[in-house]
Design a protein around this motif. Structure first.
Motif, PDB file in Angstrom:
ATOM      1  N   VAL A   1      43.629  53.249  18.818  1.00  0.00           N
ATOM      2  CA  VAL A   1      44.311  54.162  19.869  1.00  0.00           C
ATOM      3  C   VAL A   1      44.805  53.164  21.018  1.00  0.00           C
ATOM      4  O   VAL A   1      44.078  52.729  21.714  1.00  0.00           O
ATOM      5  N   LYS A   2      46.037  53.452  20.859  1.00  0.00           N
ATOM      6  CA  LYS A   2      46.889  52.594  21.942  1.00  0.00           C
ATOM      7  C   LYS A   2      47.092  53.005  23.132  1.00  0.00           C
ATOM      8  O   LYS A   2      47.435  54.515  23.148  1.00  0.00           O
ATOM      9  N   VAL A   3      46.846  52.355  24.393  1.00  0.00           N
ATOM     10  CA  VAL A   3      47.401  52.953  25.627  1.00  0.00           C
ATOM     11  C   VAL A   3      48.207  51.955  26.454  1.00  0.00           C
ATOM     12  O   VAL A   3      47.668  50.627  26.464  1.00  0.00           O
ATOM     13  N   LYS A   4      49.253  52.320  26.784  1.00  0.00           N
ATOM     14  CA  LYS A   4      50.250  51.144  27.745  1.00  0.00           C
ATOM     15  C   LYS A   4      49.791  51.385  28.948  1.00  0.00           C
ATOM     16  O   LYS A   4      50.198  52.527  29.578  1.00  0.00           O
ATOM     17  N   LEU A   5      49.318  50.672  29.701  1.00  0.00           N
ATOM     18  CA  LEU A   5      49.007  50.647  31.088  1.00  0.00           C
ATOM     19  C   LEU A   5      49.887  49.785  32.044  1.00  0.00           C
ATOM     20  O   LEU A   5      49.989  48.694  31.794  1.00  0.00           O
ATOM     21  N   PRO A   6      50.637  50.156  32.839  1.00  0.00           N
ATOM     22  CA  PRO A   6      51.574  49.506  33.883  1.00  0.00           C
ATOM     23  C   PRO A   6      50.728  48.414  34.481  1.00  0.00           C
ATOM     24  O   PRO A   6      49.477  48.624  34.695  1.00  0.00           O
ATOM     25  N   ARG A   7      51.242  47.224  34.700  1.00  0.00           N
ATOM     26  CA  ARG A   7      50.355  46.247  35.027  1.00  0.00           C
ATOM     27  C   ARG A   7      50.366  45.896  36.506  1.00  0.00           C
ATOM     28  O   ARG A   7      49.642  44.806  37.024  1.00  0.00           O
ATOM     29  N   GLU A   8      50.986  46.734  37.126  1.00  0.00           N
ATOM     30  CA  GLU A   8      51.195  46.113  38.599  1.00  0.00           C
ATOM     31  C   GLU A   8      50.056  46.265  39.312  1.00  0.00           C
ATOM     32  O   GLU A   8      48.993  47.344  38.936  1.00  0.00           O
ATOM     33  N   LEU A   9      49.668  45.567  40.172  1.00  0.00           N
ATOM     34  CA  LEU A   9      48.497  45.671  41.033  1.00  0.00           C
ATOM     35  C   LEU A   9      48.703  46.386  42.340  1.00  0.00           C
ATOM     36  O   LEU A   9      49.704  46.452  42.832  1.00  0.00           O
ATOM     37  N   LYS A  10      47.635  47.142  42.906  1.00  0.00           N
ATOM     38  CA  LYS A  10      47.500  47.613  44.188  1.00  0.00           C
ATOM     39  C   LYS A  10      47.853  46.506  45.583  1.00  0.00           C
ATOM     40  O   LYS A  10      47.728  45.440  45.093  1.00  0.00           O
ATOM     41  N   GLU A  11      48.643  47.218  46.238  1.00  0.00           N
ATOM     42  CA  GLU A  11      48.874  46.462  47.778  1.00  0.00           C
ATOM     43  C   GLU A  11      47.950  45.954  48.268  1.00  0.00           C
ATOM     44  O   GLU A  11      47.949  44.893  49.058  1.00  0.00           O
ATOM     45  N   ASP A  12      46.817  46.721  48.103  1.00  0.00           N
ATOM     46  CA  ASP A  12      45.516  46.675  49.345  1.00  0.00           C
ATOM     47  C   ASP A  12      44.571  45.424  49.084  1.00  0.00           C
ATOM     48  O   ASP A  12      43.743  45.178  49.668  1.00  0.00           O
ATOM     49  N   GLY A  13      45.144  44.454  48.162  1.00  0.00           N
ATOM     50  CA  GLY A  13      44.373  43.105  48.109  1.00  0.00           C
ATOM     51  C   GLY A  13      43.131  43.296  47.174  1.00  0.00           C
ATOM     52  O   GLY A  13      42.399  42.415  47.006  1.00  0.00           O
ATOM     53  N   THR A  14      42.947  44.493  46.608  1.00  0.00           N
ATOM     54  CA  THR A  14      41.619  44.456  45.615  1.00  0.00           C
ATOM     55  C   THR A  14      41.855  43.893  44.392  1.00  0.00           C
ATOM     56  O   THR A  14      41.022  43.754  43.637  1.00  0.00           O
ATOM     57  N   LYS A  15      43.176  43.451  44.157  1.00  0.00           N
ATOM     58  CA  LYS A  15      43.549  42.864  42.789  1.00  0.00           C
ATOM     59  C   LYS A  15      43.238  43.790  41.538  1.00  0.00           C
ATOM     60  O   LYS A  15      42.801  43.295  40.593  1.00  0.00           O
ATOM     61  N   ARG A  16      43.322  45.235  41.727  1.00  0.00           N
ATOM     62  CA  ARG A  16      43.342  45.983  40.643  1.00  0.00           C
ATOM     63  C   ARG A  16      44.498  46.758  40.396  1.00  0.00           C
ATOM     64  O   ARG A  16      45.370  47.051  41.348  1.00  0.00           O
ATOM     65  N   THR A  17      44.784  47.332  39.241  1.00  0.00           N
ATOM     66  CA  THR A  17      45.974  48.121  38.975  1.00  0.00           C
ATOM     67  C   THR A  17      46.135  49.400  39.758  1.00  0.00           C
ATOM     68  O   THR A  17      45.207  49.943  40.051  1.00  0.00           O
ATOM     69  N   VAL A  18      47.241  49.477  39.952  1.00  0.00           N
ATOM     70  CA  VAL A  18      47.602  51.217  40.327  1.00  0.00           C
ATOM     71  C   VAL A  18      47.394  52.134  39.299  1.00  0.00           C
ATOM     72  O   VAL A  18      46.667  53.291  39.843  1.00  0.00           O
ATOM     73  N   ALA A  19      47.705  52.011  38.135  1.00  0.00           N
ATOM     74  CA  ALA A  19      47.322  52.857  37.065  1.00  0.00           C
ATOM     75  C   ALA A  19      45.733  52.927  37.054  1.00  0.00           C
ATOM     76  O   ALA A  19      45.047  52.043  36.950  1.00  0.00           O
TER      77      ALA A  19
END
Ligand code: SF4
Lengths: 201, 195
Positions: B81-99
């Motif tokens: 089961v494929k999922v494509k997740l946008p890879r942008e990171l959050k701005e707040d410095g947590t270094k995790r994706t927005v999605a």
């Protein structure tokens, strides 16, 4: 009776009045090297054949020991991540001296093929004192046994002084350890002779 | 009749399934539908096992490509089961994706470990997870290391020290050749003496 086997050359290397006793103690030490059963990296596969029937390191008095407090030798047997280094230092400090450290493989010597990896140690002798390095990727059991033979030679000449070096230069080693671990330093109870707090934390 | 025609297509009429050369069935979805779809595969179609969750960082396309690898013992079938997740990171410095990626640990408890790994290695922002903490790393401050924009070499040069080589750095091959010639010469000399 004159003993033709008495290694005069080795005896001459040992300084001081208690030459003969020193030499004897070293002789006993080198005949029973107990190796801590601990493995990192690829060498964890290479050490068992060294100990078992085919290469049978026990004929040299080399055998496994279950806990660090019973062991004389620790083999760092391959690439070592920073997370493991912390554990290794703790283990090493718990071993009773005299204790010896063998570096097995090129990863231990200079980072080896993981030279650009973000999580392995490149130069372990900044943090721990080594007595013998065995080169190769991965060294075969024969090479490891040769390393042990070299270690035995060093011991009988009184030159295997890794743990004395560690005690003498503890400031240097602890400073290096602090540089990479930062405020997440290891607990001090395994090294309480160095910390002034008596090793509580 | 293949397994898709008999089992999958009747249950999921609008879904597109493909089969590759190895007989692996593939289908693509998005994060919003993921949890519902996967639990239906689990409950209705007999995919009892979650093998693993794989992740590939397609920096060129700006996505993290996740594959939920399911296996069915009843039907002996593997399903991606494929999922494509946008890879942008959050701005707040947590270094995790927005999605946000919903956790599937309510279906398979072992998924918790896979998701912890995604979280620490790729910075996937997993939600609905009970125990999100580091799995392999310890006190990691930098970018998640398996993301392709993480520069390993720079990190190594900044943080670690290399052993300085020997000054007379010799080429290993030449040195070996020289030693071999020396040995051969000695051997020849020895055999000459004995003759
Ligand atoms: S030196 Fe080679 S065999 Fe040994 S740990 Fe490193 S990569 Fe593995």
């Amino acid at each position: 009776m004159k003993n033709p086997d008495l290694p005069l050359e080795e005896l001459k290397q040992i300084k001081g009045e208690q030459q003969l006793i020193e030499w004897m103690v070293n002789w006993f030490r080198k005949q029973s090297l107990w190796v801590l059963a601990y493995g990192t990296g690829c060498g964890a596969i290479e050490v068992p054949p060294t100990m078992t029937a085919r290469y049978d390191a026990e004929r040299f008095g080399i055998r496994g020991a279950a806990t660090p407090r019973q062991a004389d030798v620790m083999i760092i047997s391959g690439y070592l991540s920073y997370k493991t280094l912390k554990r290794v230092i703790r283990t090493y400090e718990q071993m009773q001296s005299p204790k010896y450290l063998i570096g097995l493989g090129s990863c231990v010597t200079n980072g080896g093929m993981y030279w650009d990896s973000y999580n392995t140690v490149k130069q372990i002798d900044l943090y721990l004192p080594f007595d013998i390095y065995v080169a190769g990727c991965m060294p075969r059991p024969e090479a490891l046994i040769e390393g042990f033979a070299a270690l035995q030679k060093k011991i009988s000449e009184g030159r295997a002084d890794g743990c004395e070096k560690y005690e003498k230069n503890i400031e240097y080693y602890k400073a290096n350890q602090k540089k990479i671990f930062g405020d997440k330093m290891l607990p001090s109870y395994t090294c309480d002779w160095y910390y002034s707090d008596g090793g509580t934390a | 009749m293949s397994f898709i025609d008999t089992d999958l297509q009747p249950r999921f009429p609008n879904r597109e399934f493909t089969v590759d050369a190895q007989g692996i069935i593939k289908t693509e979805t998005n994060t919003a539908e993921l949890l519902g779809l996967i639990s239906r595969f689990h409950n209705e179609s007999g995919f009892e096992l979650l093998d693993t969750i794989s992740c590939t960082d397609w920096i060129e396309e700006g996505v993290l490509h996740l594959n939920y690898i399911l296996y069915s013992y009843q039907h002996n079938q593997t399903l991606f089961v494929k999922v494509k997740l946008p890879r942008e990171l959050k701005e707040d410095g947590t270094k995790r994706t927005v999605a946000e990626l919903p956790s599937v640990s309510s279906i398979w408890p072992q998924a918790e470990d896979f998701e912890r790994e995604l979280w620490e290695m790729f910075g996937v922002n997993v939600v609905g997870h009970n125990d999100l903490r580091e799995f392999f790393l310890e006190d990691w401050q930098d970018l998640p290391p398996n993301r392709r924009d993480f520069d390993t070499l720079k990190f190594v040069n900044d943080h670690f020290e290399f052993r300085v080589g020997r000054e007379d750095a010799k080429s290993v091959a030449e040195e070996r050749k020289r030693l071999k010639e020396l040995r051969d010469m000695e051997k020849a000399k020895l055999s000459g003496e004995t003759e």
